[in-house]
Design a protein around this motif. Structure first.
Motif, mmCIF file in Angstrom:
data_model
loop_
_atom_site.group_PDB
_atom_site.id
_atom_site.type_symbol
_atom_site.label_atom_id
_atom_site.label_comp_id
_atom_site.label_asym_id
_atom_site.label_seq_id
_atom_site.Cartn_x
_atom_site.Cartn_y
_atom_site.Cartn_z
ATOM 1 N N GLU B 15 3.164 12.734 29.115
ATOM 2 C CA GLU B 15 4.505 12.150 29.130
ATOM 3 C C GLU B 15 4.837 11.689 27.708
ATOM 4 O OE1 GLU B 15 6.439 12.315 31.625
ATOM 5 O OE2 GLU B 15 4.950 13.000 33.064
ATOM 6 N N PRO B 16 6.125 11.483 27.410
ATOM 7 C CA PRO B 16 6.528 11.100 26.048
ATOM 8 C C PRO B 16 5.772 9.882 25.508
ATOM 9 C CG PRO B 16 8.464 11.674 27.326
ATOM 10 C CD PRO B 16 7.307 11.732 28.273
ATOM 11 N N ALA B 21 1.267 7.481 22.070
ATOM 12 C CA ALA B 21 0.032 6.682 22.108
ATOM 13 C C ALA B 21 -1.164 7.532 21.671
ATOM 14 C CB ALA B 21 -0.200 6.126 23.511
ATOM 15 N N LEU B 22 -1.218 8.776 22.116
ATOM 16 C CA LEU B 22 -2.341 9.644 21.756
ATOM 17 C C LEU B 22 -2.327 9.942 20.259
ATOM 18 C CD1 LEU B 22 -4.786 11.351 22.597
ATOM 19 C CD2 LEU B 22 -3.216 13.249 23.027
ATOM 20 N N LEU B 23 -1.133 10.145 19.708
ATOM 21 C CA LEU B 23 -1.026 10.399 18.270
ATOM 22 C C LEU B 23 -1.585 9.210 17.494
ATOM 23 C CD1 LEU B 23 -0.070 12.078 15.852
ATOM 24 C CD2 LEU B 23 2.231 11.153 16.204
ATOM 25 N N ARG B 24 -1.230 8.023 17.923
ATOM 26 C CA ARG B 24 -1.733 6.820 17.262
ATOM 27 C C ARG B 24 -3.269 6.745 17.371
ATOM 28 N NH1 ARG B 24 -2.798 2.307 19.359
ATOM 29 N NH2 ARG B 24 -1.658 2.669 21.284
ATOM 30 N N VAL B 25 -3.786 7.080 18.547
ATOM 31 C CA VAL B 25 -5.244 7.056 18.758
ATOM 32 C C VAL B 25 -5.929 8.057 17.817
ATOM 33 C CG1 VAL B 25 -7.073 7.726 20.395
ATOM 34 C CG2 VAL B 25 -5.231 6.198 21.132
ATOM 35 N N LEU B 26 -5.412 9.278 17.769
ATOM 36 C CA LEU B 26 -6.052 10.314 16.946
ATOM 37 C C LEU B 26 -5.957 9.973 15.460
ATOM 38 C CD1 LEU B 26 -5.064 13.672 18.728
ATOM 39 C CD2 LEU B 26 -7.083 12.256 19.051
ATOM 40 N N GLU B 27 -4.835 9.388 15.042
ATOM 41 C CA GLU B 27 -4.714 8.987 13.635
ATOM 42 C C GLU B 27 -5.686 7.855 13.310
ATOM 43 O OE1 GLU B 27 -0.499 8.259 13.423
ATOM 44 O OE2 GLU B 27 -0.091 10.273 12.654
ATOM 45 N N SER B 28 -5.867 6.973 14.269
ATOM 46 C CA SER B 28 -6.816 5.870 14.069
ATOM 47 C C SER B 28 -8.237 6.406 13.974
ATOM 48 C CB SER B 28 -6.684 4.884 15.242
ATOM 49 O OG SER B 28 -7.708 3.926 15.192
ATOM 50 N N ILE B 29 -8.570 7.338 14.818
ATOM 51 C CA ILE B 29 -9.915 7.941 14.806
ATOM 52 C C ILE B 29 -10.127 8.720 13.519
ATOM 53 C CG2 ILE B 29 -11.043 9.998 15.759
ATOM 54 C CD1 ILE B 29 -12.094 7.782 17.158
ATOM 55 N N ARG B 151 -7.884 -3.393 26.364
ATOM 56 C CA ARG B 151 -8.408 -3.078 27.706
ATOM 57 C C ARG B 151 -7.620 -1.938 28.341
ATOM 58 N NH1 ARG B 151 -10.692 -1.864 31.556
ATOM 59 N NH2 ARG B 151 -11.401 -3.070 33.350
ATOM 60 N N PHE B 152 -6.294 -1.981 28.173
ATOM 61 C CA PHE B 152 -5.433 -0.915 28.684
ATOM 62 C C PHE B 152 -5.807 0.425 28.044
ATOM 63 C CE2 PHE B 152 -2.345 -1.653 31.784
ATOM 64 C CZ PHE B 152 -1.815 -2.933 31.678
ATOM 65 N N GLU B 153 -5.973 0.392 26.732
ATOM 66 C CA GLU B 153 -6.256 1.627 26.000
ATOM 67 C C GLU B 153 -7.590 2.234 26.462
ATOM 68 O OE1 GLU B 153 -4.575 2.323 21.984
ATOM 69 O OE2 GLU B 153 -6.664 2.003 21.388
ATOM 70 N N ILE B 154 -8.582 1.365 26.615
ATOM 71 C CA ILE B 154 -9.897 1.833 27.063
ATOM 72 C C ILE B 154 -9.775 2.477 28.442
ATOM 73 C CG2 ILE B 154 -12.164 1.022 27.855
ATOM 74 C CD1 ILE B 154 -11.969 -1.116 25.599
ATOM 75 N N GLU B 155 -8.991 1.864 29.324
ATOM 76 C CA GLU B 155 -8.827 2.377 30.694
ATOM 77 C C GLU B 155 -8.047 3.688 30.682
ATOM 78 O OE1 GLU B 155 -10.349 0.348 32.815
ATOM 79 O OE2 GLU B 155 -9.996 1.576 34.597
ATOM 80 N N TRP B 156 -6.993 3.742 29.886
ATOM 81 C CA TRP B 156 -6.152 4.936 29.811
ATOM 82 C C TRP B 156 -6.955 6.138 29.289
ATOM 83 C CZ3 TRP B 156 -3.730 6.798 24.961
ATOM 84 C CH2 TRP B 156 -2.889 7.908 25.190
ATOM 85 N N LEU B 157 -7.758 5.906 28.265
ATOM 86 C CA LEU B 157 -8.583 6.986 27.720
ATOM 87 C C LEU B 157 -9.669 7.396 28.708
ATOM 88 C CD1 LEU B 157 -8.861 5.819 24.013
ATOM 89 C CD2 LEU B 157 -7.543 7.746 24.888
ATOM 90 N N ALA B 158 -10.146 6.449 29.510
ATOM 91 C CA ALA B 158 -11.130 6.781 30.556
ATOM 92 C C ALA B 158 -10.514 7.761 31.552
ATOM 93 C CB ALA B 158 -11.589 5.520 31.276
ATOM 94 N N HIS B 159 -9.279 7.464 31.939
ATOM 95 C CA HIS B 159 -8.576 8.355 32.873
ATOM 96 C C HIS B 159 -8.448 9.748 32.265
ATOM 97 C CE1 HIS B 159 -5.350 10.079 35.293
ATOM 98 N NE2 HIS B 159 -4.624 10.194 34.200
ATOM 99 N N MET B 160 -8.135 9.788 30.972
ATOM 100 C CA MET B 160 -7.948 11.072 30.286
ATOM 101 C C MET B 160 -9.267 11.839 30.239
ATOM 102 S SD MET B 160 -6.070 11.740 26.643
ATOM 103 C CE MET B 160 -5.110 10.273 26.719
ATOM 104 N N ILE B 161 -10.344 11.146 29.904
ATOM 105 C CA ILE B 161 -11.662 11.790 29.815
ATOM 106 C C ILE B 161 -12.067 12.347 31.175
ATOM 107 C CG2 ILE B 161 -14.135 11.310 29.536
ATOM 108 C CD1 ILE B 161 -13.347 9.393 27.232
ATOM 109 N N GLU B 162 -11.868 11.552 32.225
ATOM 110 C CA GLU B 162 -12.226 12.014 33.582
ATOM 111 C C GLU B 162 -11.418 13.263 33.949
ATOM 112 O OE1 GLU B 162 -14.418 10.658 35.849
ATOM 113 O OE2 GLU B 162 -14.600 8.517 35.450
#
Lengths: 98, 185
Positions: B15-16, B21-29, B151-162
């Motif tokens: 979703e938009p 959010a994913l772009l921000r995560v990947l740039e941070s990584i 905490r939200f971010e950790i949970e959201w990425l968990a959902h994505m990984i699963e």
């Protein structure tokens, strides 16, 4: 023309080689609150080439008992597993079998 | 996010808001993967570059340093892939959904990278067993605004990984849940 001879192996180098092939090093994976169970199963299958059932068994050991011995190998192989498992974010230590 | 296997690829539909959010995560990584391990704050170094295993193996300081360097180089080797995903996400307009397609070879790296971010965020914001054992919404009550976001971010990425692992063949994602004993505490 001067002749070259092969260098005599260094005693320290010999020791290192012997150490690398030292057997019976346990690879221990420890529990942590962040890594997902599904992810741990995946990593065990990928790095250790476990079948799903074996990976699941070890994952559940980590989850319920706090740690699991996932391999017992030569020191060199154990160190390789250590690095590979930790590169996937797992918590790993090595232990010499007594 | 929806993950599906199509034509031998793993398709991820976002979703938009997830795209941003994913772009921000990947740039941070990406930034973290470019950071020398010696420049990591101690809590974050302890999760990414823990030398506990080196100590248990009896490695000397020089060997330990080399071991840490290898780990850093392993992460750095993912930078090209990361850049390709960042570039793809940047092509998406601000309020539009986006899609990433991963080959089965690259999907494990994507999952590992997301997991790396989860570990780092948890270390950075002191999210540990206590916070993770509680349900997400229950745990928020006790957390500062920053730690709530973490905490939200950790949970959201968990959902994505699963979801990605469920779509990836032979990932073990369908392990037998009936073997999981109920928590005793």
């Amino acid at each position: 023309m001067p002749t070259e001879t092969l260098p005599i192996p260094d005693k320290i180098l010999e020791g290192k080689i012997e150490e690398a092939f030292e057997k019976h090093w346990h690879v221990l994976v420890w529990n942590d609150p962040i890594n997902l169970m599904t992810y741990v199963v995946f990593v065990f299958m990928k790095v250790l080439a476990f079948q799903k059932e074996t990976a699941t068994k070890h994952m559940l050991e980590v989850h319920h008992q706090g740690k699991s011995c996932v391999a017992t190998e030569t020191r060199e192989k154990a160190e390789l597993y250590h690095q590979q498992l930790q590169s996937f974010g797992l918590t790993v230590t090595l232990q010499k079998q007594e | 996010m929806e993950a599906s296997g199509e034509n031998g690829l793993i398709r991820l539909d976002f979703e938009p808001a997830e795209c941003r959010a994913l772009l921000r995560v990947l740039e941070s990584i990406r930034q973290a993967y470019q950071t020398d391990p010696t420049n990591f704050p101690a809590p974050e170094a302890a999760v990414w570059y823990s030398t506990r295993g080196c100590q248990s193996a009896g490695l000397n300081p020089e060997e330990t340093q080399e071991w840490v360097r290898h780990l850093f180089e392993f992460r750095s080797a993912s930078l090209e892939l990361l850049e390709s995903w960042i570039a793809r996400l940047r092509q998406t307009k601000k309020h539009e959904p986006c899609t990433l397609e991963l080959t089965p070879d690259h999907a494990p790296s994507f999952v590992r990278i997301l997991n790396d971010h989860r570990l780092l965020v948890a270390a950075r914001h002191d999210i540990g067993e206590h916070e993770m054992k509680q349900s997400l919404f229950r745990s928020l009550k006790d957390l500062s605004a920053q730690r709530q976001s973490a905490r939200f971010e950790i949970e959201w990425l968990a959902h994505m990984i699963e979801a990605i692992l469920a779509a990836l063949p032979h990932s073990g994602a369908d392990w037998d849940r009936s073997l999981l004993r109920p928590e005793s505490d």
